[in-house]
Design a protein around this motif. Structure first.
Motif, PDB file in Angstrom:
ATOM      1  N   UNK A 130      69.531  40.091  80.408  1.00  7.84           N
ATOM      2  CA  UNK A 130      68.612  41.119  80.134  1.00  7.84           C
ATOM      3  C   UNK A 130      67.684  40.856  78.955  1.00  7.84           C
ATOM      4  N   UNK A 131      68.414  40.078  78.032  1.00  5.89           N
ATOM      5  CA  UNK A 131      67.618  39.724  76.667  1.00  5.89           C
ATOM      6  C   UNK A 131      66.921  38.515  76.879  1.00  5.89           C
ATOM      7  N   UNK A 132      66.939  37.968  77.930  1.00  2.98           N
ATOM      8  CA  UNK A 132      66.170  36.427  77.945  1.00  2.98           C
ATOM      9  C   UNK A 132      64.610  36.762  77.544  1.00  2.98           C
ATOM     10  N   UNK A 133      64.283  35.752  76.791  1.00  2.00           N
ATOM     11  CA  UNK A 133      62.696  36.071  76.342  1.00  2.00           C
ATOM     12  C   UNK A 133      61.594  35.454  77.315  1.00  2.00           C
ATOM     13  N   UNK A 134      62.358  34.485  78.566  1.00  3.31           N
ATOM     14  CA  UNK A 134      61.324  33.852  79.321  1.00  3.31           C
ATOM     15  C   UNK A 134      62.264  33.669  80.623  1.00  3.31           C
ATOM     16  N   UNK A 135      61.226  33.045  81.667  1.00  6.15           N
ATOM     17  CA  UNK A 135      61.899  32.869  82.813  1.00  6.15           C
ATOM     18  C   UNK A 135      62.838  31.505  82.753  1.00  6.15           C
ATOM     19  N   UNK A 136      62.501  30.686  81.810  1.00  8.44           N
ATOM     20  CA  UNK A 136      63.397  29.630  81.728  1.00  8.44           C
ATOM     21  C   UNK A 136      64.751  30.046  81.380  1.00  8.44           C
ATOM     22  N   UNK A 137      64.880  30.650  80.233  1.00  6.08           N
ATOM     23  CA  UNK A 137      65.927  31.126  79.744  1.00  6.08           C
ATOM     24  C   UNK A 137      66.902  31.865  80.706  1.00  6.08           C
ATOM     25  N   UNK A 138      66.120  32.862  81.311  1.00 11.10           N
ATOM     26  CA  UNK A 138      67.064  33.794  82.347  1.00 11.10           C
ATOM     27  C   UNK A 138      67.357  32.712  83.403  1.00 11.10           C
ATOM     28  N   UNK A 139      66.618  31.845  83.995  1.00  9.62           N
ATOM     29  CA  UNK A 139      67.254  30.793  84.822  1.00  9.62           C
ATOM     30  C   UNK A 139      68.401  30.148  84.396  1.00  9.62           C
ATOM     31  N   UNK A 140      68.243  29.638  83.260  1.00  8.45           N
ATOM     32  CA  UNK A 140      69.516  28.844  82.464  1.00  8.45           C
ATOM     33  C   UNK A 140      70.722  29.755  82.298  1.00  8.45           C
ATOM     34  N   UNK A 141      70.370  30.995  81.886  1.00 10.31           N
ATOM     35  CA  UNK A 141      71.790  31.802  82.044  1.00 10.31           C
ATOM     36  C   UNK A 141      72.250  32.162  83.461  1.00 10.31           C
ATOM     37  N   UNK A 142      71.570  32.346  84.527  1.00  6.15           N
ATOM     38  CA  UNK A 142      72.077  32.785  85.595  1.00  6.15           C
ATOM     39  C   UNK A 142      72.646  31.422  86.033  1.00  6.15           C
ATOM     40  N   UNK A 143      72.139  30.439  86.057  1.00  5.11           N
ATOM     41  CA  UNK A 143      72.723  29.253  86.698  1.00  5.11           C
ATOM     42  C   UNK A 143      74.017  28.749  86.062  1.00  5.11           C
ATOM     43  N   UNK A 144      74.086  29.115  84.706  1.00  4.64           N
ATOM     44  CA  UNK A 144      75.005  28.499  83.857  1.00  4.64           C
ATOM     45  C   UNK A 144      74.894  26.911  83.585  1.00  4.64           C
ATOM     46  N   UNK A 145      75.416  26.511  82.509  1.00 12.38           N
ATOM     47  CA  UNK A 145      74.947  25.569  81.624  1.00 12.38           C
ATOM     48  C   UNK A 145      75.020  23.893  82.450  1.00 12.38           C
ATOM     49  N   UNK A 146      76.227  23.989  83.433  1.00 12.19           N
ATOM     50  CA  UNK A 146      76.307  22.874  84.284  1.00 12.19           C
ATOM     51  C   UNK A 146      75.403  22.602  85.372  1.00 12.19           C
ATOM     52  N   UNK A 147      75.066  23.870  86.101  1.00 15.42           N
ATOM     53  CA  UNK A 147      73.917  23.643  86.916  1.00 15.42           C
ATOM     54  C   UNK A 147      72.493  23.451  86.386  1.00 15.42           C
ATOM     55  N   UNK A 148      72.279  24.232  85.327  1.00 16.83           N
ATOM     56  CA  UNK A 148      71.180  24.245  84.749  1.00 16.83           C
ATOM     57  C   UNK A 148      70.840  22.607  84.249  1.00 16.83           C
ATOM     58  N   UNK A 149      72.031  21.838  83.747  1.00 11.14           N
ATOM     59  CA  UNK A 149      71.690  20.609  83.233  1.00 11.14           C
ATOM     60  C   UNK A 149      71.529  19.642  84.643  1.00 11.14           C
TER      61      UNK A 149
END
Length: 109
Positions: A65-84
């Protein structure tokens, strides 16, 4: 006897501008997203031959909810392992937009 009056034909007004939607909503995906959210089911997103598993939207970390942009939001939703894992594919901005659109569509956003 009264003579019939001839009336001049009224000029035809051009039709109002027609707006054509280029993107057709995917009712099956929207219904699936609603069902998944109601049940708390995980959502799977296939993109470029990989499958990503996301929590039900109501189970997203509150930080999204506090993500500043779509990149940050997707990273949070995916989790760090899937984002990497996603980042290993060297995605372009266009690719990210397509991926983000899939996530939003499948999660009902």
């Amino acid at each position: 006897m009264t003579a019939a009056k001839k009336t001049a034909a009224k000029p035809v007004k051009p039709a109002d501008e027609v707006v054509v939607e280029t993107e057709v909503p995917n009712a099956d995906a929207e219904l699936g997203a609603v069902e998944a959210e109601a049940k708390g089911d995980e959502i799977t997103v296939e993109h470029n031959g990989k499958v990503y598993v996301l929590p039900s939207p109501l189970d997203y970390p509150v930080d999204v909810v506090f993500a500043d942009n779509d990149f940050e939001a997707v990273r949070i939703v995916l989790g760090e392992a899937q984002w990497q894992e996603y980042r290993k594919s060297k995605p372009t901005i266009r690719d990210f937009q397509e991926f983000n659109e899939k996530i939003n569509q499948l999660s009902g956003n």
